[in-house]
Every structure is written in C-alpha cells, then in structure tokens.
Design an enzyme around this catalytic site. Structure first.
Site, PDB file in Angstrom:
ATOM      1  N   VAL A  36       0.861  -1.172   0.000  1.00 60.74           N
ATOM      2  CA  VAL A  36       0.000   0.000   0.000  1.00 60.74           C
ATOM      3  C   VAL A  36       0.901   1.225   0.000  1.00 60.74           C
ATOM      4  CG1 VAL A  36      -1.822   1.263   1.206  1.00 60.74           C
ATOM      5  CG2 VAL A  36      -1.764  -1.241   1.291  1.00 60.74           C
ATOM      6  N   CYS A  37       0.614   2.163  -0.885  1.00 56.45           N
ATOM      7  CA  CYS A  37       1.362   3.423  -0.938  1.00 56.45           C
ATOM      8  C   CYS A  37       2.861   3.138  -1.126  1.00 56.45           C
ATOM      9  CB  CYS A  37       1.069   4.214   0.340  1.00 56.45           C
ATOM     10  SG  CYS A  37       1.534   5.954   0.291  1.00 56.45           S
ATOM     11  N   THR A  38       3.702   3.753  -0.286  1.00 56.60           N
ATOM     12  CA  THR A  38       5.150   3.612  -0.460  1.00 56.60           C
ATOM     13  C   THR A  38       5.690   2.297   0.092  1.00 56.60           C
ATOM     14  OG1 THR A  38       5.455   4.915   1.568  1.00 56.60           O
ATOM     15  CG2 THR A  38       5.611   6.081  -0.537  1.00 56.60           C
ATOM     16  N   THR A  68       2.494   3.147  -7.049  1.00 60.13           N
ATOM     17  CA  THR A  68       2.631   3.608  -5.668  1.00 60.13           C
ATOM     18  C   THR A  68       1.988   4.990  -5.594  1.00 60.13           C
ATOM     19  OG1 THR A  68       4.191   3.964  -3.823  1.00 60.13           O
ATOM     20  CG2 THR A  68       4.915   4.687  -6.007  1.00 60.13           C
TER      21      THR A  68
END
Length: 319
Positions: free
Chosen positions: A104-106, A124
């Site tokens: 998730v995300c970074t 990302t």
C-alpha cells in the site's frame, strides 16, 4: 475452505491508514465468512511502533515468530524512507516464498529495495512514482492506476487505494457478495476498478494561472454535454484556437481534449453510480452523444462497459 493467513508488517513511521484500512476489510470479510482469514500484525522485534501521525500500534508478534503468510501486506509511510536493513533482509528472504505480496502506498519502495518488484509493473503513491522508477530502473512504474496486479504481486496507490485493493482481493478469494457486504459496512463505494486514475480530472491537471483558463476549466466541469471543441473553448476564453491550445497545455499539463475526456468520463461514472438514469440518457448528459461512444471511452480507460460498471459500483439503494 483453507484459511488464508494475512500478515501486516508494522514499523516506525508507518502510515496508520495503510494498515487499518486493509485490516478492516479483511477483518470484515472474516466476520462474514468465519475461518476465511487469520490476520496477524508483526514488527521486526515484536515491539510497539509509532505511526507517522503519532499513534502507537502494538503488533501481535515479531517477524521471526510470525506464521508463514498467504498474503503479506507491506504498508507505506515515512518509515519507508530509511528502512531498517533487517526488515529489507527479511522481505528479501521470505517474499519469494509468499503466495501473494501486497503493498500500500510507499510500501512498494520496501518491496523494491528487497528486489521483489524487478521486471514487474507496479504503482505507488503519485508523489513517489518518479523516485521509485529512478531508484529501481528494473521496475516498470505506472503512475496512473489506483492499484496494479502483476502475477502474485499487487501494489496500490496511497491510503484509500489500499482499501480498494483489499476489497478486490476479498472478491477474488470469497466472491463479489462478500466483498460487497464488507464495502457497505465500511460505507465505501463497492470497489473502484484498479485502472481508475489516482486523480480526478481537476486534480490530475494543474490549475491554470490565468483567470480565463481557470474559468474554462470550471466551465468544462459544469457543462460536460456542451460543445467543448477547441474552437468553442478558445472563443469563450477570447483567444485564438492555436494560442488557447498551447496556453492550456502549458498551464495545466494536459491538452484541452484530454481534459474534456477525463471530465466527461467522471461525469458519466457519477451518474451511473448515483442515479437510475438510462445508459442513453447518461451518454447524452455526459457529452458522448451516443451510448456506443460512451462504451468505447469506458472500455478504453476503465476496461469495462458502462452497464458492467454500474452493476459493480452502484450501491444497492441508489437515490
């Protein structure tokens, strides 16, 4: 049905919503179908971690003592900027043997540092796509989708996109009805398609500096069914078509045509999600003219037809 172990990794500086969003989805699915998921959280040494917002999270166990997961979920946050070498080493050793890797995300940065994204298409958070691509040239970074599936690896954009991805995984594991029930309990729109853009048209494009161009951006949003050709928009802005097209792209980062396409698609999506208007009516109101033109736009951008989009993403009780 065999239980799937979901292991969420915690570390100092983690984004709390990257953890709790997917966790609530899998926990909700477990309530609907008991025995489906065994959910565990683990930090490197089993000690509590402090999130980027100051919240303290207490893990269930350490990574060394954690059970071998079916789904390994790596959240993002400020802590991915300088990850502990031991965490990267653990991912490098255990990632290749995990049936499903999720970020998730970074969190994608941690997977990339561990060499788990080489040769794969990933995404990302939009603000870190360039960095991920620059630091890991063997990774194919797509900055547009809210999430990407490439074999056993699934990566998502920031925060709420992790919920979308988790719902997609639940649907894959347990079926659409379970995922739909979880989404309704969380009061979110069922599930956005993964190739939906991270931004709305207004966010994806920069806001023009000059007032006439800003007014045109707003007018397009409010009148998607109008004549939005370059000549018409240029006349409204008091500029020649050539000057208008050049200035619009310079100040917004996109062409007038692409901006209009995004606005119309978003308008059609909202009508399909929020109203019971017929397909032909939605097409006219969104500026497509014909249902076939709208269908081509949906297939090209979202990979699904308008009727299927409505079936999947409209709540059961639409006003």
């Amino acid at each position: 049905m065999a239980q799937r172990t979901v292991l969420l990794i915690l570390f100092d500086g983690v984004q709390s919503l990257d953890v709790t969003g997917p966790l609530e989805v899998f926990a909700g699915a477990e309530l609907q179908a008991p025995g489906s998921y065994g959910i565990r959280t683990a930090s490197l040494d089993g000690a509590p971690v402090r999130t980027s917002s100051g919240l303290t999270l207490a893990p269930d166990t350490s990574l060394a003592a954690a059970p071998a997961p079916h789904t390994l979920l790596v959240p993002g946050g400020q802590g991915t900027r300088s990850p502990a070498p031991a965490l990267t080493d653990w991912l490098r050793r255990h990632g290749p043997h995990t049936p499903r890797l999720v970020s998730v995300c970074t969190g994608a940065i941690l997977l990339a540092e561990a060499g788990l994204l080489d040769g794969r298409r990933v995404t990302t958070h939009w603000a870190y796509c360039d960095k991920l691509a620059r630091d890991h040239p063997s990774v194919c970074v797509d900055p547009d989708p809210i999430y990407v599936r490439d074999g056993p690896v699934a990566t998502s954009a920031g925060v709420t996109a992790g919920i979308d991805l988790a719902l997609a995984l639940v649907e894959e594991d347990l079926g659409r009805e379970t995922a739909l029930t979880v989404a309704r309990h969380l009061v979110v729109f069922l599930r956005r398609p993964g190739n939906q853009a991270q931004f709305s048209a207004q966010l994806a494009a920069q806001t023009a500096r000059r007032e006439p161009l800003r007014d045109i951006q707003q007018w397009i949003t409010e009148h998607p069914a109008a004549d939005l050709g370059v000549e018409t928009l240029a006349a409204r802005a008091g500029l020649s078509p050539r000057h208008f097209a050049r200035a619009f792209r310079a100040e917004t980062g996109t062409t007038p045509g692409r901006y209009v396409d995004r606005v119309r698609l978003e308008h059609a999506r909202r009508l399909l999600e929020d109203t019971t208007s017929g397909i032909e009516e939605v097409a006219r109101a969104s500026g497509y003219g014909t249902p076939e033109a709208m269908r081509r736009a949906f297939l090209r951008t979202l990979g699904t037809a308008p009727t299927e989009y409505r079936r999947r993403f409209r709540p059961a009780h639409t006003p």
